[in-house]
Motif scaffolding. Structure first.
Motif, PDB file in Angstrom:
ATOM      1  N   ALA A 165      71.955  75.152 -24.447  1.00 21.86           N
ATOM      2  CA  ALA A 165      73.220  75.270 -25.189  1.00 21.86           C
ATOM      3  C   ALA A 165      74.359  74.512 -24.510  1.00 21.86           C
ATOM      4  O   ALA A 165      75.287  74.051 -25.187  1.00 21.86           O
ATOM      5  CB  ALA A 165      73.584  76.739 -25.354  1.00 21.86           C
ATOM      6  N   HIS A 166      74.310  74.394 -23.197  1.00 26.48           N
ATOM      7  CA  HIS A 166      75.368  73.711 -22.456  1.00 26.48           C
ATOM      8  C   HIS A 166      74.740  72.793 -21.404  1.00 26.48           C
ATOM      9  O   HIS A 166      74.692  73.130 -20.223  1.00 26.48           O
ATOM     10  CB  HIS A 166      76.296  74.732 -21.801  1.00 26.48           C
ATOM     11  CG  HIS A 166      76.929  75.682 -22.769  1.00 26.48           C
ATOM     12  ND1 HIS A 166      77.961  75.311 -23.612  1.00 26.48           N
ATOM     13  CD2 HIS A 166      76.657  76.984 -23.055  1.00 26.48           C
ATOM     14  CE1 HIS A 166      78.303  76.336 -24.361  1.00 26.48           C
ATOM     15  NE2 HIS A 166      77.535  77.364 -24.046  1.00 26.48           N
ATOM     16  N   ALA A 224      76.291  66.036 -26.631  1.00 28.17           N
ATOM     17  CA  ALA A 224      77.640  66.529 -26.904  1.00 28.17           C
ATOM     18  C   ALA A 224      77.634  67.947 -27.446  1.00 28.17           C
ATOM     19  O   ALA A 224      78.554  68.732 -27.182  1.00 28.17           O
ATOM     20  CB  ALA A 224      78.334  65.597 -27.890  1.00 28.17           C
ATOM     21  N   SER A 225      76.601  68.282 -28.212  1.00 29.07           N
ATOM     22  CA  SER A 225      76.481  69.636 -28.751  1.00 29.07           C
ATOM     23  C   SER A 225      75.012  69.925 -28.995  1.00 29.07           C
ATOM     24  O   SER A 225      74.216  69.012 -29.217  1.00 29.07           O
ATOM     25  CB  SER A 225      77.276  69.789 -30.053  1.00 29.07           C
ATOM     26  OG  SER A 225      76.742  68.945 -31.059  1.00 29.07           O
ATOM     27  N   SER A 226      74.672  71.198 -28.948  1.00 29.15           N
ATOM     28  CA  SER A 226      73.283  71.586 -29.154  1.00 29.15           C
ATOM     29  C   SER A 226      73.228  72.873 -29.939  1.00 29.15           C
ATOM     30  O   SER A 226      73.822  73.885 -29.551  1.00 29.15           O
ATOM     31  CB  SER A 226      72.577  71.765 -27.802  1.00 29.15           C
ATOM     32  OG  SER A 226      71.243  72.197 -27.981  1.00 29.15           O
ATOM     33  N   ASN A 227      72.529  72.817 -31.048  1.00 33.92           N
ATOM     34  CA  ASN A 227      72.348  73.993 -31.888  1.00 33.92           C
ATOM     35  C   ASN A 227      70.870  74.117 -32.230  1.00 33.92           C
ATOM     36  O   ASN A 227      70.479  74.210 -33.388  1.00 33.92           O
ATOM     37  CB  ASN A 227      73.189  73.879 -33.164  1.00 33.92           C
ATOM     38  CG  ASN A 227      73.138  75.140 -34.001  1.00 33.92           C
ATOM     39  OD1 ASN A 227      72.858  76.229 -33.490  1.00 33.92           O
ATOM     40  ND2 ASN A 227      73.388  75.010 -35.299  1.00 33.92           N
ATOM     41  N   TRP A 252      70.998  68.679 -32.677  1.00 32.15           N
ATOM     42  CA  TRP A 252      71.900  68.417 -31.563  1.00 32.15           C
ATOM     43  C   TRP A 252      72.543  67.049 -31.788  1.00 32.15           C
ATOM     44  O   TRP A 252      72.150  66.318 -32.702  1.00 32.15           O
ATOM     45  CB  TRP A 252      71.178  68.490 -30.217  1.00 32.15           C
ATOM     46  CG  TRP A 252      70.104  67.466 -30.021  1.00 32.15           C
ATOM     47  CD1 TRP A 252      70.203  66.262 -29.376  1.00 32.15           C
ATOM     48  CD2 TRP A 252      68.736  67.559 -30.455  1.00 32.15           C
ATOM     49  NE1 TRP A 252      68.998  65.599 -29.393  1.00 32.15           N
ATOM     50  CE2 TRP A 252      68.086  66.379 -30.042  1.00 32.15           C
ATOM     51  CE3 TRP A 252      67.999  68.519 -31.158  1.00 32.15           C
ATOM     52  CZ2 TRP A 252      66.741  66.137 -30.310  1.00 32.15           C
ATOM     53  CZ3 TRP A 252      66.667  68.273 -31.425  1.00 32.15           C
ATOM     54  CH2 TRP A 252      66.054  67.095 -31.000  1.00 32.15           C
ATOM     55  N   SER A 253      73.527  66.723 -30.963  1.00 33.39           N
ATOM     56  CA  SER A 253      74.196  65.430 -31.136  1.00 33.39           C
ATOM     57  C   SER A 253      74.458  64.779 -29.790  1.00 33.39           C
ATOM     58  O   SER A 253      74.551  65.455 -28.754  1.00 33.39           O
ATOM     59  CB  SER A 253      75.514  65.608 -31.894  1.00 33.39           C
ATOM     60  OG  SER A 253      76.434  66.367 -31.125  1.00 33.39           O
ATOM     61  N   ARG A 269      78.001  57.584 -31.496  1.00 29.18           N
ATOM     62  CA  ARG A 269      77.648  58.987 -31.735  1.00 29.18           C
ATOM     63  C   ARG A 269      76.393  59.059 -32.598  1.00 29.18           C
ATOM     64  O   ARG A 269      76.250  58.291 -33.556  1.00 29.18           O
ATOM     65  CB  ARG A 269      78.802  59.738 -32.407  1.00 29.18           C
ATOM     66  CG  ARG A 269      78.604  61.254 -32.425  1.00 29.18           C
ATOM     67  CD  ARG A 269      79.877  61.977 -32.858  1.00 29.18           C
ATOM     68  NE  ARG A 269      79.718  63.424 -32.719  1.00 29.18           N
ATOM     69  CZ  ARG A 269      79.993  64.101 -31.606  1.00 29.18           C
ATOM     70  NH1 ARG A 269      80.442  63.462 -30.546  1.00 29.18           N
ATOM     71  NH2 ARG A 269      79.832  65.409 -31.550  1.00 29.18           N
ATOM     72  N   SER A 293      73.697  61.983 -34.400  1.00 25.94           N
ATOM     73  CA  SER A 293      73.388  63.380 -34.705  1.00 25.94           C
ATOM     74  C   SER A 293      71.924  63.504 -35.111  1.00 25.94           C
ATOM     75  O   SER A 293      71.408  62.663 -35.869  1.00 25.94           O
ATOM     76  CB  SER A 293      74.282  63.908 -35.836  1.00 25.94           C
ATOM     77  OG  SER A 293      75.631  63.915 -35.428  1.00 25.94           O
TER      78      SER A 293
END
Length: 483
Positions: free
Chosen positions: A144-145, A156-159, A164-165, A189, A191
């Motif tokens: 997650a981080h 940059a982000s993870s879901n 994720w991106s 960027r 995604s």
């Protein structure tokens, strides 16, 4: 894919298609390691001035911290570095550090001492498992981080599991100048969305809502995409893997070479290719294309008449056998086909289907009854041929649990050859591994039937000819360009 373009190890694999992608090159290290002490000591120097994405300086001691963190995590990758002196003790106790790694932050010097020479160690240093992260990074799942990165992109982000991106690493302008051998990428960027329904993925790419997709397809979908888009927007990309049926060489009837040869001749690889929707390239050998040491040969062309003659000559007294299979659709269908082949050869066959999440745990216990023959596959951990022979075919690899030598091949003279090749650091002796591939297939412990490929489909905006596919890490994000 997620780690290849974000976390750079001391060494890394070349950003290239196919066979060229198997070559280890310097990453964070300024050159390839100096190997001494008869292959047991590796000395590298960290490039000066490297930074993590949070601006923190990369230090030589970060490598030691990272390897120790793998063992604290009980990571799947920890076993790859267990040959480092002191690693096993640290793994057991969690105390004292790994004595076999010494570092000097002032000079950037990193020295790694192995218990025994290991030819694959340079390839293992090139895996993202060994990519340095800052000291103090917690020894827990950081999906997650994610920790700060050194590559051209950061997560940059993870879901997960939804997606994720990636974003451009803010320090890449600096790191990229220090590592000019690595590409920096074109997109700022990216995604990634995880979509399990293949029809939804295909439709989104056709309509331009997604730029690419790859992954399993139904056979009709594969055929349709190949017909409509082959050469411009669709192609099958190779993976370093082999699908096969193993035969237990320790017990009847497969302790008889003629029986094993007969089964190899009886299996029609083209049928299995159709079962997998065209996503397997037929094979009759252990090493896959793209692996150093691969030399194509076809020792067992389909010949059912020859197979039946060999069975008649062998006249096995035990004709009651169990075929093990997992319950994934294509593997189950492959097992049913294999059952039909064995029955045509005169065997009474019991098909034992195990849930996929439990399958390899079940068949890796040598005490399990009726381990006669069954389905398996293997994807290389890294592009070195010993990853097939040492783990899957050496006698010493036969273990009571977590056994990977499913055929239970135990031939001392071949074990000695594997051991000799395993200590040859530096250039891979490809001719010898090619010969080893041939020797094992004369003994026919497996029925290799296919090398996997991954269908890659891109939108009109992506020039497919410029996309790089790494057999080890899949789509190379740095190669993505847009019209």
């Amino acid at each position: 894919m997620a780690m290849y373009n974000t976390y750079i190890p001391l060494l890394t694999l070349r950003h290239a298609d196919g066979r060229a992608a198997s070559k280890a090159i310097p990453g964070l290290a300024r050159s390839m390691p100096k190997i001494s002490d008869h292959g047991k000591t590796y000395t590298l120097f960290l490039r000066k001035g490297l930074r993590y994405s949070n601006g923190r300086q990369v230090k030589a001691s970060d490598f030691k911290f990272t390897i120790e963190r793998l063992f604290r995590l009980n990571s799947d990758g920890a076993s790859l570095y267990a040959e480092i002196s002191g690693a096993e003790r640290f793994w057991r106790t969690g105390r004292g550090g790994i004595a076999g790694i010494t570092t000097n932050d002032r000079t950037g010097r990193i020295v790694i001492h192995l218990i025994e020479p290991r030819a694959e160690f340079s390839s293992e240093l090139a895996l993202p498992f060994a990519a340095p992260v800052p000291p103090g990074t917690p020894a827990r799942d950081l999906t997650a981080h994610p920790p700060p990165a050194t590559g051209p992109y950061v997560i940059a982000s993870s879901n997960r599991p939804r997606g994720w991106s990636y974003a451009r690493n803010p320090v890449w302008a600096r790191n990229g100048r220090l590592m000019p051998q690595l590409p920096g990428g074109h997109a700022n960027r990216i995604s990634v969305r995880v979509i399990h329904r293949s029809s939804a993925r295909i439709r989104a790419v056709e309509e331009g809502r997604l730029d690419w997709t790859y992954g399993p397809l139904r056979s009709d979908q594969y055929a349709e995409l190949k017909r409509k888009y082959s050469g411009g927007r669709f192609q099958a990309e190779p993976e370093l893997g082999t699908y096969y049926f193993w035969m237990n060489t320790k017990k009847p009837p497969f302790n008889d070479l003629k029986v094993r040869e007969a089964v190899n001749y009886a299996v029609d690889r083209s049928v299995l290719r159709e079962i997998y929707g065209g996503e397997l390239a037929p094979t009759e050998q252990i090493l896959p294309p793209g692996m150093p040491g691969y030399r194509k040969f076809t020792p067992y062309p389909h010949d059912i008449a020859k197979a039946q003659r060999l069975i008649a000559e062998a006249n096995p007294s035990d004709r009651d056998i169990t075929v093990w299979n997992d319950d994934e659709t294509r593997e189950r269908d492959a097992g049913v086909y294999y059952q039909d082949v064995l029955e045509e050869l005169g065997f009474t066959v019991h098909l034992k289907v195990v849930k996929s999440e439990n399958y390899f745990t079940a068949i890796s216990k040598t005490s399990m009854s009726n381990l006669d023959t069954g389905w398996s596959n293997w994807f290389a951990d890294y592009p070195h041929p010993n990853d097939f022979f040492e783990l899957l075919l050496a006698g010493w690899a036969i273990l009571p649990t977590y056994n990977l030598n499913l055929a239970q091949v135990d031939i001392p003279i071949l074990d000695q050859l594997i051991a000799v090749l395993d200590v040859r650091s530096g250039r891979i002796p490809e001719g010898r591994y090619a010969a080893l591939d041939r020797i094992y297939m004369t003994l026919a412990p497996w029925v290799p039937y296919g090398n996997p490929t991954v269908p890659l489909f891109v939108s009109r905006a992506v020039p497919l000819s410029r996309v790089i596919w790494s057999p080890s890490f899949a789509l190379d994000l740095t190669s993505l360009q847009f019209r």
